[in-house]
Design a protein around this motif. Structure first.
Motif, PDB file in Angstrom:
ATOM      1  N   ASN A 133       0.896  -1.414  -0.081  1.00 60.30           N
ATOM      2  CA  ASN A 133      -0.243   0.009  -0.005  1.00 60.30           C
ATOM      3  C   ASN A 133       0.888   1.239   0.275  1.00 60.30           C
ATOM      4  O   ASN A 133       0.734   2.245  -0.574  1.00 60.30           O
ATOM      5  CB  ASN A 133      -0.928   0.077   1.378  1.00 60.30           C
ATOM      6  CG  ASN A 133      -2.090  -1.023   1.083  1.00 60.30           C
ATOM      7  OD1 ASN A 133      -2.310  -1.547   0.352  1.00 60.30           O
ATOM      8  ND2 ASN A 133      -2.692  -1.362   2.233  1.00 60.30           N
ATOM      9  N   PHE A 134       2.054   0.968   0.640  1.00 64.44           N
ATOM     10  CA  PHE A 134       2.937   2.431   0.824  1.00 64.44           C
ATOM     11  C   PHE A 134       3.371   2.463  -0.614  1.00 64.44           C
ATOM     12  O   PHE A 134       3.508   3.681  -1.038  1.00 64.44           O
ATOM     13  CB  PHE A 134       3.866   2.054   1.911  1.00 64.44           C
ATOM     14  CG  PHE A 134       5.022   3.085   2.113  1.00 64.44           C
ATOM     15  CD1 PHE A 134       4.625   4.525   2.185  1.00 64.44           C
ATOM     16  CD2 PHE A 134       6.307   2.922   1.790  1.00 64.44           C
ATOM     17  CE1 PHE A 134       5.597   5.353   2.481  1.00 64.44           C
ATOM     18  CE2 PHE A 134       7.192   3.621   1.857  1.00 64.44           C
ATOM     19  CZ  PHE A 134       6.934   5.183   2.401  1.00 64.44           C
ATOM     20  N   THR A 135       3.902   1.579  -1.022  1.00 60.56           N
ATOM     21  CA  THR A 135       4.595   1.692  -2.361  1.00 60.56           C
ATOM     22  C   THR A 135       3.706   2.182  -3.475  1.00 60.56           C
ATOM     23  O   THR A 135       3.934   3.035  -4.214  1.00 60.56           O
ATOM     24  CB  THR A 135       5.301   0.270  -2.726  1.00 60.56           C
ATOM     25  OG1 THR A 135       6.119  -0.321  -1.754  1.00 60.56           O
ATOM     26  CG2 THR A 135       5.816   0.360  -4.217  1.00 60.56           C
ATOM     27  N   THR A 136       2.474   1.649  -3.473  1.00 59.30           N
ATOM     28  CA  THR A 136       1.695   2.134  -4.365  1.00 59.30           C
ATOM     29  C   THR A 136       1.253   3.568  -4.321  1.00 59.30           C
ATOM     30  O   THR A 136       1.077   4.325  -5.214  1.00 59.30           O
ATOM     31  CB  THR A 136       0.252   1.330  -4.254  1.00 59.30           C
ATOM     32  OG1 THR A 136       0.405   0.053  -4.635  1.00 59.30           O
ATOM     33  CG2 THR A 136      -0.889   1.813  -5.225  1.00 59.30           C
ATOM     34  N   ALA A 137       0.892   4.069  -3.150  1.00 62.02           N
ATOM     35  CA  ALA A 137       0.685   5.498  -2.999  1.00 62.02           C
ATOM     36  C   ALA A 137       1.933   6.430  -3.244  1.00 62.02           C
ATOM     37  O   ALA A 137       1.766   7.568  -3.609  1.00 62.02           O
ATOM     38  CB  ALA A 137       0.319   5.723  -1.284  1.00 62.02           C
ATOM     39  N   PHE A 138       3.238   5.957  -2.718  1.00 61.30           N
ATOM     40  CA  PHE A 138       4.468   6.438  -2.861  1.00 61.30           C
ATOM     41  C   PHE A 138       4.733   6.848  -4.440  1.00 61.30           C
ATOM     42  O   PHE A 138       4.884   7.776  -4.880  1.00 61.30           O
ATOM     43  CB  PHE A 138       5.416   5.904  -2.266  1.00 61.30           C
ATOM     44  CG  PHE A 138       6.862   6.693  -2.157  1.00 61.30           C
ATOM     45  CD1 PHE A 138       7.060   7.452  -0.742  1.00 61.30           C
ATOM     46  CD2 PHE A 138       7.553   6.874  -3.126  1.00 61.30           C
ATOM     47  CE1 PHE A 138       8.130   8.102  -0.681  1.00 61.30           C
ATOM     48  CE2 PHE A 138       8.681   7.384  -2.868  1.00 61.30           C
ATOM     49  CZ  PHE A 138       9.035   8.157  -1.733  1.00 61.30           C
ATOM     50  N   ARG A 139       4.494   5.749  -5.150  1.00 62.75           N
ATOM     51  CA  ARG A 139       4.705   5.792  -6.642  1.00 62.75           C
ATOM     52  C   ARG A 139       3.725   6.813  -7.385  1.00 62.75           C
ATOM     53  O   ARG A 139       4.022   7.569  -8.186  1.00 62.75           O
ATOM     54  CB  ARG A 139       4.594   4.534  -7.445  1.00 62.75           C
ATOM     55  CG  ARG A 139       4.917   4.439  -8.958  1.00 62.75           C
ATOM     56  CD  ARG A 139       4.602   3.143  -9.456  1.00 62.75           C
ATOM     57  NE  ARG A 139       5.487   2.065  -9.001  1.00 62.75           N
ATOM     58  CZ  ARG A 139       4.934   1.058  -8.448  1.00 62.75           C
ATOM     59  NH1 ARG A 139       3.662   0.892  -8.202  1.00 62.75           N
ATOM     60  NH2 ARG A 139       5.437   0.051  -8.072  1.00 62.75           N
ATOM     61  N   GLN A 140       2.466   6.543  -6.815  1.00 62.97           N
ATOM     62  CA  GLN A 140       1.452   7.728  -7.357  1.00 62.97           C
ATOM     63  C   GLN A 140       1.883   9.241  -7.161  1.00 62.97           C
ATOM     64  O   GLN A 140       1.494   9.845  -8.042  1.00 62.97           O
ATOM     65  CB  GLN A 140       0.063   7.266  -6.882  1.00 62.97           C
ATOM     66  CG  GLN A 140      -0.502   6.055  -7.333  1.00 62.97           C
ATOM     67  CD  GLN A 140      -1.760   5.779  -6.613  1.00 62.97           C
ATOM     68  OE1 GLN A 140      -2.193   6.231  -5.659  1.00 62.97           O
ATOM     69  NE2 GLN A 140      -2.512   4.695  -7.002  1.00 62.97           N
ATOM     70  N   ARG A 141       2.427   9.332  -5.997  1.00 61.33           N
ATOM     71  CA  ARG A 141       2.492  10.861  -5.867  1.00 61.33           C
ATOM     72  C   ARG A 141       4.014  11.327  -6.091  1.00 61.33           C
ATOM     73  O   ARG A 141       4.127  12.513  -6.361  1.00 61.33           O
ATOM     74  CB  ARG A 141       2.348  10.898  -4.037  1.00 61.33           C
ATOM     75  CG  ARG A 141       2.622  12.306  -3.435  1.00 61.33           C
ATOM     76  CD  ARG A 141       1.898  13.330  -4.317  1.00 61.33           C
ATOM     77  NE  ARG A 141       0.205  12.922  -4.044  1.00 61.33           N
ATOM     78  CZ  ARG A 141      -0.336  13.211  -3.107  1.00 61.33           C
ATOM     79  NH1 ARG A 141       0.038  13.846  -1.957  1.00 61.33           N
ATOM     80  NH2 ARG A 141      -1.527  12.770  -2.884  1.00 61.33           N
ATOM     81  N   ILE A 142       5.011  10.312  -5.936  1.00 60.44           N
ATOM     82  CA  ILE A 142       6.295  10.884  -6.097  1.00 60.44           C
ATOM     83  C   ILE A 142       6.925  10.552  -7.569  1.00 60.44           C
ATOM     84  O   ILE A 142       7.822  11.238  -8.166  1.00 60.44           O
ATOM     85  CB  ILE A 142       7.273  10.095  -5.227  1.00 60.44           C
ATOM     86  CG1 ILE A 142       6.863  10.266  -3.746  1.00 60.44           C
ATOM     87  CG2 ILE A 142       8.751  10.726  -5.194  1.00 60.44           C
ATOM     88  CD1 ILE A 142       6.591  11.913  -3.389  1.00 60.44           C
ATOM     89  N   GLY A 143       6.180   9.485  -8.115  1.00 64.63           N
ATOM     90  CA  GLY A 143       6.583   9.101  -9.417  1.00 64.63           C
ATOM     91  C   GLY A 143       7.540   7.849  -9.707  1.00 64.63           C
ATOM     92  O   GLY A 143       8.235   7.588 -10.651  1.00 64.63           O
ATOM     93  N   MET A 144       7.947   7.239  -8.486  1.00 64.87           N
ATOM     94  CA  MET A 144       8.953   6.070  -8.258  1.00 64.87           C
ATOM     95  C   MET A 144       8.684   5.370  -7.057  1.00 64.87           C
ATOM     96  O   MET A 144       7.967   6.009  -6.156  1.00 64.87           O
ATOM     97  CB  MET A 144      10.426   6.792  -8.380  1.00 64.87           C
ATOM     98  CG  MET A 144      10.692   7.610  -6.964  1.00 64.87           C
ATOM     99  SD  MET A 144      12.387   8.316  -7.232  1.00 64.87           S
ATOM    100  CE  MET A 144      12.375   9.424  -8.589  1.00 64.87           C
ATOM    101  N   THR A 145       9.213   4.376  -6.877  1.00 67.18           N
ATOM    102  CA  THR A 145       8.950   3.512  -5.684  1.00 67.18           C
ATOM    103  C   THR A 145       9.918   3.958  -4.750  1.00 67.18           C
ATOM    104  O   THR A 145      10.744   4.586  -5.051  1.00 67.18           O
ATOM    105  CB  THR A 145       9.215   2.067  -6.014  1.00 67.18           C
ATOM    106  OG1 THR A 145      10.775   1.856  -6.140  1.00 67.18           O
ATOM    107  CG2 THR A 145       8.447   1.271  -7.112  1.00 67.18           C
ATOM    108  N   PRO A 146       9.560   3.533  -3.418  1.00 62.93           N
ATOM    109  CA  PRO A 146      10.306   4.110  -2.396  1.00 62.93           C
ATOM    110  C   PRO A 146      11.784   3.652  -2.488  1.00 62.93           C
ATOM    111  O   PRO A 146      12.598   4.385  -2.025  1.00 62.93           O
ATOM    112  CB  PRO A 146       9.708   3.476  -1.258  1.00 62.93           C
ATOM    113  CG  PRO A 146       8.279   3.023  -1.434  1.00 62.93           C
ATOM    114  CD  PRO A 146       8.186   2.979  -3.064  1.00 62.93           C
ATOM    115  N   SER A 147      12.078   2.548  -2.835  1.00 61.80           N
ATOM    116  CA  SER A 147      13.218   1.999  -3.328  1.00 61.80           C
ATOM    117  C   SER A 147      14.015   2.638  -4.019  1.00 61.80           C
ATOM    118  O   SER A 147      15.205   3.279  -4.038  1.00 61.80           O
ATOM    119  CB  SER A 147      13.302   0.444  -3.676  1.00 61.80           C
ATOM    120  OG  SER A 147      12.897  -0.356  -2.389  1.00 61.80           O
ATOM    121  N   GLN A 148      13.510   3.310  -5.319  1.00 62.18           N
ATOM    122  CA  GLN A 148      14.105   3.811  -6.255  1.00 62.18           C
ATOM    123  C   GLN A 148      14.374   5.316  -5.702  1.00 62.18           C
ATOM    124  O   GLN A 148      15.509   5.956  -6.084  1.00 62.18           O
ATOM    125  CB  GLN A 148      13.313   3.960  -7.596  1.00 62.18           C
ATOM    126  CG  GLN A 148      13.145   2.738  -8.486  1.00 62.18           C
ATOM    127  CD  GLN A 148      11.954   2.841  -9.218  1.00 62.18           C
ATOM    128  OE1 GLN A 148      11.130   3.558  -9.263  1.00 62.18           O
ATOM    129  NE2 GLN A 148      11.860   1.764 -10.399  1.00 62.18           N
TER     130      GLN A 148
END
Length: 277
Positions: A245-260
């Motif tokens: 859930n965190f990764t999905t929301a993060f990618r939608q907002r930031i444009g990349m995964t948390p790891s990236q």
């Protein structure tokens, strides 16, 4: 809205960010053993975080910089004595009081706990009220509330809805992983759901839930940059049910995964360091 798993009133603040209430970190791989103590601590005007193993406890201690640490001894992979040694070497936690709370209660174990840097050694057989009393003593000896930041004379005094808004924003930032319901949040700042929703829309142009999501993602970015915690651990600390859930929301907002994002941030730091060399 994504609800975080229970960790007391864990308030995830920016590293050593100033707060008007002390922050306690409990590190125990079997929190059920100290549940009565946790419940008692929750009733105090303190912020409480929980880690379930030594490595997680070490990472959270460095990232959150609590005012006091309560530490178990017998944990998998690394025991509490080893963790205490690490915490005593780390600049961020070198001066933090560490209280051992353990079923390991031989005279040799108590002596080792005090030798490696613990300020107290409490058997788990002690009544929760005694544990609380000892914690209070050490907080009285070491913790000082930060001085209030003086407000610029040019800044207008907040009033009315703005005071409610600031109080709600502070409460949200301090309880990202243990967020109350909207009704409870409104009640805690002296208003009701509809008015609080209207205040957020009028002053910030977003709903309360949208602000909470943004606050969680902002704090997630800080933790990814400032700590070595896993994405799962960061997700839990900022109030998401799981890393997906965190990764999905993060990618939608930031444009990349948390790891990236972490790799990109680390790359920028290395590039800047090389440029200054």
């Amino acid at each position: 809205m994504d609800d975080g798993r229970f960790e007391g009133r864990a308030a995830i603040t920016g590293g050593a960010a100033a707060s008007s209430e002390p922050h306690i970190l409990l590190i125990d791989d079997v929190p059920e053993d100290i549940r009565a103590t946790i419940i008692l601590l929750k009733q105090q005007p303190w912020r409480v975080s929980l880690a379930s193993d030594a490595l997680q406890g070490y990472q959270r201690a460095l990232a959150l910089r609590p005012d006091l640490i309560v530490l178990d001894v017998h944990m998998p992979h690394m025991n509490g004595f080893s963790l205490c040694r690490l915490l005593r070497e780390a600049p961020a936690t070198r001066q933090t009081p560490i209280l051992f709370l353990s079923s390991a209660n031989s005279s040799m174990e108590r002596l080792e706990g005090l030798t490696v840097g613990g300020v107290d050694y409490i058997p788990k057989s002690c009544a929760p009220e005694e544990v609380l009393a000892r914690i209070k003593i050490h907080l009285q000896l070491t913790w000082r509330a930060p001085p209030a930041m003086p407000q610029s004379p040019a800044d207008p005094e907040p009033e009315g809805d703005e005071i409610v808004l600031r109080a709600a924003m502070r409460l949200i930032e301090n309880q990202l992983d243990d967020m109350p319901s909207l009704a409870s949040l409104a009640q805690k700042v002296g208003t009701h759901e509809k008015r609080l929703t209207a205040i957020f829309r009028e002053h910030l142009g977003m709903t309360v839930f949208a602000y909470i999501r943004d606050a969680r993602l902002r704090r997630g970015q800080d933790l990814l940059c400032e700590s070595a915690m896993s994405v799962q651990d960061v997700a839990e600390l900022v109030g998401f049910r799981n890393a997906c859930n965190f990764t999905t929301a993060f990618r939608q907002r930031i444009g990349m995964t948390p790891s990236q994002f972490r790799q990109h941030a680390l790359g920028l730091v290395e590039t800047e360091s090389a440029g200054r060399a």
